[in-house]
Design an enzyme around this catalytic site. Structure first.
Site, PDB file in Angstrom:
ATOM      1  N   LYS A  38       0.859  -1.190   0.000  1.00  0.00           N
ATOM      2  CA  LYS A  38       0.000   0.000   0.000  1.00  0.00           C
ATOM      3  C   LYS A  38       0.886   1.228   0.000  1.00  0.00           C
ATOM      4  O   LYS A  38       1.837   1.313   0.782  1.00  0.00           O
ATOM      5  CB  LYS A  38      -0.881   0.028   1.245  1.00  0.00           C
ATOM      6  CG  LYS A  38      -2.050  -0.931   1.175  1.00  0.00           C
ATOM      7  CD  LYS A  38      -2.986  -0.678   2.344  1.00  0.00           C
ATOM      8  CE  LYS A  38      -4.163  -1.615   2.312  1.00  0.00           C
ATOM      9  NZ  LYS A  38      -5.063  -1.411   3.461  1.00  0.00           N
ATOM     10  N   ARG A  88      -7.949  -9.344   4.762  1.00  0.00           N
ATOM     11  CA  ARG A  88      -6.980  -8.294   5.080  1.00  0.00           C
ATOM     12  C   ARG A  88      -7.554  -7.264   6.049  1.00  0.00           C
ATOM     13  O   ARG A  88      -6.812  -6.615   6.795  1.00  0.00           O
ATOM     14  CB  ARG A  88      -6.491  -7.623   3.789  1.00  0.00           C
ATOM     15  CG  ARG A  88      -5.321  -6.673   4.018  1.00  0.00           C
ATOM     16  CD  ARG A  88      -4.617  -6.280   2.739  1.00  0.00           C
ATOM     17  NE  ARG A  88      -3.552  -5.324   3.040  1.00  0.00           N
ATOM     18  CZ  ARG A  88      -2.651  -4.905   2.187  1.00  0.00           C
ATOM     19  NH1 ARG A  88      -2.658  -5.363   0.955  1.00  0.00           N
ATOM     20  NH2 ARG A  88      -1.728  -4.048   2.541  1.00  0.00           N
ATOM     21  N   GLU A 133       1.522  -2.110  16.855  1.00  0.00           N
ATOM     22  CA  GLU A 133       1.128  -2.952  15.705  1.00  0.00           C
ATOM     23  C   GLU A 133       1.536  -4.412  15.936  1.00  0.00           C
ATOM     24  O   GLU A 133       0.880  -5.330  15.461  1.00  0.00           O
ATOM     25  CB  GLU A 133       1.774  -2.490  14.399  1.00  0.00           C
ATOM     26  CG  GLU A 133       1.461  -1.106  13.914  1.00  0.00           C
ATOM     27  CD  GLU A 133       0.024  -0.801  13.478  1.00  0.00           C
ATOM     28  OE1 GLU A 133      -0.779  -1.732  13.205  1.00  0.00           O
ATOM     29  OE2 GLU A 133      -0.286   0.391  13.418  1.00  0.00           O
ATOM     30  N   ASN A 149      -7.084  -4.247  10.538  1.00  0.00           N
ATOM     31  CA  ASN A 149      -7.579  -2.974  11.071  1.00  0.00           C
ATOM     32  C   ASN A 149      -7.970  -3.065  12.536  1.00  0.00           C
ATOM     33  O   ASN A 149      -8.507  -2.107  13.092  1.00  0.00           O
ATOM     34  CB  ASN A 149      -8.808  -2.500  10.281  1.00  0.00           C
ATOM     35  CG  ASN A 149      -8.448  -2.156   8.865  1.00  0.00           C
ATOM     36  OD1 ASN A 149      -7.342  -1.687   8.595  1.00  0.00           O
ATOM     37  ND2 ASN A 149      -9.360  -2.410   7.949  1.00  0.00           N
ATOM     38  N   HIS A 193      -8.172   5.396  15.038  1.00  0.00           N
ATOM     39  CA  HIS A 193      -8.145   6.559  14.133  1.00  0.00           C
ATOM     40  C   HIS A 193      -9.039   7.675  14.669  1.00  0.00           C
ATOM     41  O   HIS A 193      -8.694   8.857  14.560  1.00  0.00           O
ATOM     42  CB  HIS A 193      -8.621   6.156  12.732  1.00  0.00           C
ATOM     43  CG  HIS A 193      -7.574   5.426  11.937  1.00  0.00           C
ATOM     44  ND1 HIS A 193      -7.891   4.523  10.946  1.00  0.00           N
ATOM     45  CD2 HIS A 193      -6.222   5.467  11.966  1.00  0.00           C
ATOM     46  CE1 HIS A 193      -6.778   4.028  10.424  1.00  0.00           C
ATOM     47  NE2 HIS A 193      -5.748   4.585  11.030  1.00  0.00           N
ATOM     48  N   LYS A 234       1.767 -11.109   8.303  1.00  0.00           N
ATOM     49  CA  LYS A 234       1.114 -10.129   7.433  1.00  0.00           C
ATOM     50  C   LYS A 234       1.204 -10.592   5.984  1.00  0.00           C
ATOM     51  O   LYS A 234       0.254 -10.437   5.211  1.00  0.00           O
ATOM     52  CB  LYS A 234       1.718  -8.733   7.615  1.00  0.00           C
ATOM     53  CG  LYS A 234       0.875  -7.694   6.885  1.00  0.00           C
ATOM     54  CD  LYS A 234       1.209  -6.255   7.194  1.00  0.00           C
ATOM     55  CE  LYS A 234       0.324  -5.359   6.321  1.00  0.00           C
ATOM     56  NZ  LYS A 234       0.787  -3.974   6.286  1.00  0.00           N
TER      57      LYS A 234
END
Ligand code: ADP
Ligand code: ZN
Length: 348
Positions: free
Chosen positions: A129, A228, A171, A232, A239, A214
């Site tokens: 990405k 995928r 993460e 999130n 966020h 990942k």
């Protein structure tokens, strides 16, 4: 000793090499892009690996279409062709912009990633990405463009501030919760050797595991059709917290708090045991990340911010929730009232 992960994507498959000193494997690049901070530490080394270097000012505020245009102009001025290679030396901001520039310069050229932050090592270096921000939102413009190779040199972590290390740790915890109980349990051991007294050899194997996990998810679902989306986890809440804090919360802090809120939600729903939700909270705290929101945002504002997230589908909030440590699922159309309760339960 080095570790290797292969990201299986057919003819776009690539390898990720991980270990101390791995940067020396970099081949000569036609254009190396880095930010002003990383350049201070590693700029002279970078010059030995590239025909030219483009330095942009460090900071998320420069993650713009303008900087990408400037990178492309530097490429053109230095006569890069379709056969040329760009290299990103830096954190997620550098990787995202260099990857995007490589995706669009001459309709796409090769690029190599040399991530220098823990976050970029475990997260943005896998998956392809690339993106920039616009005033309307983060990462709203971008493209999928896989790197040719990723070189993860754990020695870069030696100059990385602890606050940035913690961003990456958030993460890594996320990856453990949603995909791998062993990774989670590994993080519970001697937390100081991951934070205040880092053991870089230990980091090599943790980074390898995160990339491997990942890579499996991305190989199964490159363009985020379904699986995928579990990556999130903690991010829909996170966020919203980042946004409402005017970005005084870092991404890692937002994700840490987001995992706590999601954990409360899942436990209240009875799909995750209270005991495991507590175990998650303890690990987050042990690694020096926040588990309580200091500012009590209005729950209505949190819900609005969550609805505004580019991943919420048509007025509905979908949440990734753990059902046990090492496994998570997507729950569609979460109820606002339950979200409000979960947020309130992490107020300090
Ligand atoms: P991230 O990877 O967290 O998305 P950035 O690319 O913005 O974020 O990097 C975070 C900050 O850390 C930036 O200010 C960047 O210049 C700095 N930085 C990146 N790598 C290193 C490093 N190895 N040593 C010291 N500072 C670094
Ligand atoms: Zn993230």
């Amino acid at each position: 000793m080095s570790e290797k992960v292969i990201v299986e994507l057919g003819d776009r498959s690539y390898e990720i090499l991980i270990g101390s000193g791995i940067r020396e494997l970099a081949k000569q690049s036609d254009l190396l892009v880095t930010d002003s901070n990383v350049d201070k530490y590693y700029g002279s080394w970078a010059e030995t690996k590239a025909n030219c270097k483009y330095i942009f000012p460090a900071g998320e505020e420069n993650k713009s279409i303008q900087t990408v245009a400037d990178i492309c102009r530097a490429a053109a001025q230095n006569r890069l062709s379709r056969k040329s290679v760009m290299t990103a030396l830096g954190g997620g901001v550098c990787g995202d912009m260099t990857g995007f520039a490589a995706a669009i310069y001459m309709r796409g050229i090769d690029f190599v990633q040399i991530p220098t932050t823990l976050l970029a090592m475990v997260d943005s270096s896998v998956g392809g990405k690339t993106a920039v921000d616009i005033p309307e939102g983060k990462n709203l413009i971008g493209a999928f463009h896989q790197p040719r190779r990723v070189l993860i040199d754990t020695d870069f972590l030696k100059t990385l501030p602890l606050k940035e290390i913690r961003c990456g740790l958030a993460e890594i915890i996320k990856t453990g919760v949603i995909l791998d109980e062993n990774l989670f349990a590994e993080l519970e051991k001697a937390p100081e050797t991951l934070t205040t007294a880092p053991d870089y050899a230990r980091y090599s194997s943790i980074i390898r595991r995160c990339c491997e996990l990942k890579a499996q998810v991305v190989a199964a679902d490159e363009k985020e059709g379904g699986l995928r989306a579990i990556l999130n986890y903690g991010h829909t809440f996170g966020h919203a917290f980042e946004l409402l804090s005017n970005f005084t919360l870092s991404h890692g802090e937002g994700v840490a708090l987001g995992m706590c809120a999601a954990g409360e939600y899942a436990a209240a729903e009875g799909i995750w045991s209270k005991q495991e939700a507590l175990r998650q909270k303890k690990l987050i705290a042990a690694l020096g990340l926040p588990t309580r929101l200091d500012t009590a945002y209005k729950t209505g504002d949190v819900i609005q911010a969550m609805l505004g997230d580019k991943k919420s589908a048509s007025g509905k909030i979908n949440l990734v929730l753990p059902t046990r440590i090492g496994h998570a699922e997507i729950f569609k159309d979460a109820a606002a009232g339950k979200i409000a309760l979960a947020v309130e339960s992490i107020y300090a």
